[in-house]
Design a protein around this motif. Structure first.
Motif, PDB file in Angstrom:
ATOM      1  N   LEU A  73       0.755  -1.355  -0.290  1.00 20.23           N
ATOM      2  CA  LEU A  73       0.040   0.376  -0.151  1.00 20.23           C
ATOM      3  C   LEU A  73       0.975   1.086   0.267  1.00 20.23           C
ATOM      4  CD1 LEU A  73      -3.367  -0.915   2.005  1.00 20.23           C
ATOM      5  CD2 LEU A  73      -3.228  -0.968  -0.108  1.00 20.23           C
ATOM      6  N   ALA A  74       1.941   1.028   0.763  1.00 22.11           N
ATOM      7  CA  ALA A  74       2.544   2.088   0.597  1.00 22.11           C
ATOM      8  C   ALA A  74       3.634   2.189  -0.127  1.00 22.11           C
ATOM      9  CB  ALA A  74       4.281   1.985   1.684  1.00 22.11           C
ATOM     10  N   ALA A  75       3.545   1.961  -1.748  1.00 22.44           N
ATOM     11  CA  ALA A  75       4.066   1.629  -3.053  1.00 22.44           C
ATOM     12  C   ALA A  75       2.889   2.210  -4.050  1.00 22.44           C
ATOM     13  CB  ALA A  75       4.961   0.184  -3.112  1.00 22.44           C
ATOM     14  N   LEU A  76       1.734   1.672  -3.440  1.00 23.00           N
ATOM     15  CA  LEU A  76       0.854   1.736  -4.487  1.00 23.00           C
ATOM     16  C   LEU A  76       0.918   3.396  -4.907  1.00 23.00           C
ATOM     17  CD1 LEU A  76      -1.912  -0.629  -4.351  1.00 23.00           C
ATOM     18  CD2 LEU A  76      -0.528  -0.238  -6.044  1.00 23.00           C
ATOM     19  N   PRO A  77       1.087   4.163  -5.672  1.00 25.65           N
ATOM     20  CA  PRO A  77       0.638   5.742  -6.191  1.00 25.65           C
ATOM     21  C   PRO A  77      -1.200   6.093  -5.213  1.00 25.65           C
ATOM     22  CG  PRO A  77       0.564   4.530  -7.746  1.00 25.65           C
ATOM     23  CD  PRO A  77       1.024   3.956  -7.253  1.00 25.65           C
TER      24      PRO A  77
ATOM     25  N   ALA B 250      -0.440   1.191 -15.806  1.00 28.74           N
ATOM     26  CA  ALA B 250       0.773   1.268 -15.679  1.00 28.74           C
ATOM     27  C   ALA B 250       0.941   0.840 -13.507  1.00 28.74           C
ATOM     28  CB  ALA B 250       1.270   2.538 -15.637  1.00 28.74           C
ATOM     29  N   ASP B 251       0.336   1.474 -12.941  1.00 30.14           N
ATOM     30  CA  ASP B 251       0.097   1.235 -12.017  1.00 30.14           C
ATOM     31  C   ASP B 251      -0.023   0.219 -11.466  1.00 30.14           C
ATOM     32  OD1 ASP B 251       1.556   3.898 -11.081  1.00 30.14           O
ATOM     33  OD2 ASP B 251      -0.385   4.820 -10.446  1.00 30.14           O
TER      34      ASP B 251
ATOM     35  N   GLN C 105       4.855  -6.249 -11.121  1.00 33.52           N
ATOM     36  CA  GLN C 105       5.632  -7.209 -11.229  1.00 33.52           C
ATOM     37  C   GLN C 105       6.855  -7.069  -9.733  1.00 33.52           C
ATOM     38  OE1 GLN C 105       6.410  -8.604 -14.256  1.00 33.52           O
ATOM     39  NE2 GLN C 105       5.313  -7.438 -15.771  1.00 33.52           N
ATOM     40  N   ARG C 106       6.568  -5.645  -9.293  1.00 31.63           N
ATOM     41  CA  ARG C 106       7.703  -5.699  -8.077  1.00 31.63           C
ATOM     42  C   ARG C 106       7.079  -6.151  -6.906  1.00 31.63           C
ATOM     43  NH1 ARG C 106       9.868  -0.196 -10.416  1.00 31.63           N
ATOM     44  NH2 ARG C 106      10.496   0.416  -7.760  1.00 31.63           N
ATOM     45  N   HIS C 107       6.093  -6.532  -6.717  1.00 28.07           N
ATOM     46  CA  HIS C 107       5.543  -6.920  -5.569  1.00 28.07           C
ATOM     47  C   HIS C 107       4.836  -7.927  -5.502  1.00 28.07           C
ATOM     48  CE1 HIS C 107       6.457  -3.482  -3.187  1.00 28.07           C
ATOM     49  NE2 HIS C 107       5.765  -3.026  -3.889  1.00 28.07           N
ATOM     50  N   PRO C 108       5.674  -9.417  -6.260  1.00 25.13           N
ATOM     51  CA  PRO C 108       4.954 -10.743  -7.038  1.00 25.13           C
ATOM     52  C   PRO C 108       4.748 -11.482  -5.482  1.00 25.13           C
ATOM     53  CG  PRO C 108       7.407 -10.566  -6.548  1.00 25.13           C
ATOM     54  CD  PRO C 108       6.887  -9.693  -6.204  1.00 25.13           C
TER      55      PRO C 108
ATOM     56  N   LEU D  93      -5.406   2.659 -29.096  1.00 22.08           N
ATOM     57  CA  LEU D  93      -5.221   1.916 -28.166  1.00 22.08           C
ATOM     58  C   LEU D  93      -3.397   1.371 -27.928  1.00 22.08           C
ATOM     59  CD1 LEU D  93      -8.622  -0.526 -28.434  1.00 22.08           C
ATOM     60  CD2 LEU D  93      -7.515   1.400 -26.473  1.00 22.08           C
ATOM     61  N   PRO D  94      -2.643   2.298 -27.224  1.00 17.96           N
ATOM     62  CA  PRO D  94      -1.464   1.669 -26.874  1.00 17.96           C
ATOM     63  C   PRO D  94      -1.373  -0.003 -26.555  1.00 17.96           C
ATOM     64  CG  PRO D  94      -1.995   2.875 -24.828  1.00 17.96           C
ATOM     65  CD  PRO D  94      -3.357   2.632 -25.792  1.00 17.96           C
ATOM     66  N   ARG D  95      -0.641  -0.774 -27.590  1.00 19.89           N
ATOM     67  CA  ARG D  95      -0.419  -2.128 -26.631  1.00 19.89           C
ATOM     68  C   ARG D  95       0.105  -2.668 -25.214  1.00 19.89           C
ATOM     69  NH1 ARG D  95      -2.171  -5.921 -30.814  1.00 19.89           N
ATOM     70  NH2 ARG D  95      -2.245  -7.009 -29.072  1.00 19.89           N
ATOM     71  N   ASP D  96       0.567  -1.955 -25.167  1.00 22.82           N
ATOM     72  CA  ASP D  96       1.227  -1.791 -24.062  1.00 22.82           C
ATOM     73  C   ASP D  96       1.949  -0.503 -23.768  1.00 22.82           C
ATOM     74  OD1 ASP D  96       5.264  -2.563 -23.003  1.00 22.82           O
ATOM     75  OD2 ASP D  96       4.379  -0.872 -22.074  1.00 22.82           O
ATOM     76  N   ALA D  97       1.343  -0.334 -22.297  1.00 19.25           N
ATOM     77  CA  ALA D  97       1.210   1.237 -21.270  1.00 19.25           C
ATOM     78  C   ALA D  97       2.220   1.700 -21.609  1.00 19.25           C
ATOM     79  CB  ALA D  97       1.043   0.771 -19.777  1.00 19.25           C
ATOM     80  N   ALA D  98       3.467   2.107 -21.603  1.00 19.70           N
ATOM     81  CA  ALA D  98       4.517   2.714 -21.542  1.00 19.70           C
ATOM     82  C   ALA D  98       5.103   2.332 -23.348  1.00 19.70           C
ATOM     83  CB  ALA D  98       5.691   1.893 -21.248  1.00 19.70           C
ATOM     84  N   ASP D  99       4.756   2.803 -23.891  1.00 16.92           N
ATOM     85  CA  ASP D  99       5.216   3.411 -25.252  1.00 16.92           C
ATOM     86  C   ASP D  99       4.395   4.358 -25.703  1.00 16.92           C
ATOM     87  OD1 ASP D  99       3.259   0.786 -27.098  1.00 16.92           O
ATOM     88  OD2 ASP D  99       2.720   2.635 -26.413  1.00 16.92           O
TER      89      ASP D  99
END
Lengths: 219, 219
Positions: A72-76, A94-95, A101-104, A211-217
């Motif tokens: 929860l602290a990491a979630l914006p 993206a969040d 990815q980071r908190h599997p 619709l971007p296929r990847d949220a980062a692009d």
DNA sequence: GTCTATACGCAGATAGAC
DNA sequence: GTCTATCTGCGTATAGAC
């Protein structure tokens, strides 16, 4: 560093135990994780582990509590600045992706330990639910901001639960094929469609180009 | 009945063991289910269980194999007679819903036992994957028939995996709140939108009137 | 707080009469 | 095929010196 008061030796041990216990329980599940495994992996004797947590159940509760607080602290916070719905939705996804990815450990703990419910202590059951409820509440708030749903909490709830079920299902798929990731493109399409289905005003109805296929692009 | 040749006493015992073992493992997970629990519940002594299955691992493999065969036998072949896509999709989702309701053990076994993967025997790992692959293949074939995707297997695969992840995620949600069911309305909207997003020809684009909230309420 | 040593039970698995 | 009886080891948990 070495001059640290003896007091925090305990705290460091406590953390070490929680680290290894969390990793092992996420990997093997609660029942299949033994105190001796934890003891062997983190170096401390079993009696120290019992001194800190009292019981195996207590370890689990502490592991899950710490995982919840860290996640929860990491979630914006939901400060959605994006201009239109699609952009805010991408930021939200993206969040989610990032947390996934980071908190599997978090979801795996829920998955592998959720079955504990059936015979676990009241404290453990309560902690599992607290973790889940926190995730739902976060997704709810974020989706309210994305779609402007403050006056339609039921719709926000449905979208939040949909998102979490996809994330859980993907976590399951992942232990069949570890390369599987959360497909934010699918979620983008599906959430927009669900919102539209509930007559939520969605500028820029889903069309191919938007619709971007990847949220980062984007950018 | 009582004149049945002694031969099938063994078969009946075998089935009884598999019944109780399957129920217990679906409830508590593989690691938390002991031979003594199975023995106590089904009445046969532990040694009989070992005579039939050789090991705890062997019980699991047999349970999952039988569950897979039973589930696949119950799933209807993809003879989609519906006129338009929406109707065929509803029929498909009704099948999924039906399987989800009537064979709750299957997914729970996958969920509770999937973690076995980490340290299980090769035979157990193989059987888990066989179960999963069979589900994917079925959904793939059915969705091909629904959307006419014989020439676009990748799209069919994506839709099939999406459906299964939703089902898995819902199974997870279910052990937090047993009243949760698979929301076919959501899936209907999401699958149609995903198909459209891949330029699959979908007559009758999702509009409010065309979407039954419950798959059962069309005449 | 951390260690060694240990209690006690149940786990998975087997032997061998019937 | 099913039973009673049993082996061995590991599980959780504790006692008590340091």
């Amino acid at each position: 560093m070495t001059q640290a008061p003896a007091q925090d030796r305990g705290a460091r041990s406590r953390d070490a135990i929680l680290d290894t216990a969390g990793a092992l329980m996420a990997r093997y599940g609660y029942a299949a994780t033994s105190i001796s495994m934890i003891s062997a992996e983190c170096g401390l004797p079993a009696s120290s582990i019992y001194w800190h947590f009292g019981s195996k159940d207590g370890i689990y509760v502490a592991v899950l509590e710490r995982a919840r607080i860290a996640l929860l602290a990491a979630l914006p916070r939901a400060e959605m600045a994006g201009a239109d719905v699609a952009q805010r939705l991408d930021a939200f996804l993206a969040d989610v992706q990032d947390a996934f990815q980071r908190h599997p450990h978090g979801l795996k703990l829920l998955l592998g330990l959720g079955m504990v419910q059936q015979d676990a202590s009241a404290a453990a059951v309560a902690e599992v639910h607290r973790y889940r409820d926190a995730l739902v509440a976060w997704a709810h708030a974020a989706l309210c901001a994305v779609f402007g749903l403050d006056d339609r909490p039921q719709v926000a709830d449905e979208l939040a639960r949909f998102t979490l079920r996809m994330a859980s299902g993907t976590a399951v798929a992942r232990w069949f094929d570890p390369s599987v990731g959360l497909d934010t493109g699918q979620l983008h399409v599906a959430l927009l469609a669900l919102a539209a289905h509930h007559d939520v005003p969605v500028r820029a109805t889903p069309r191919e180009g938007a619709l971007p296929r990847d949220a980062a692009d984007r950018e």
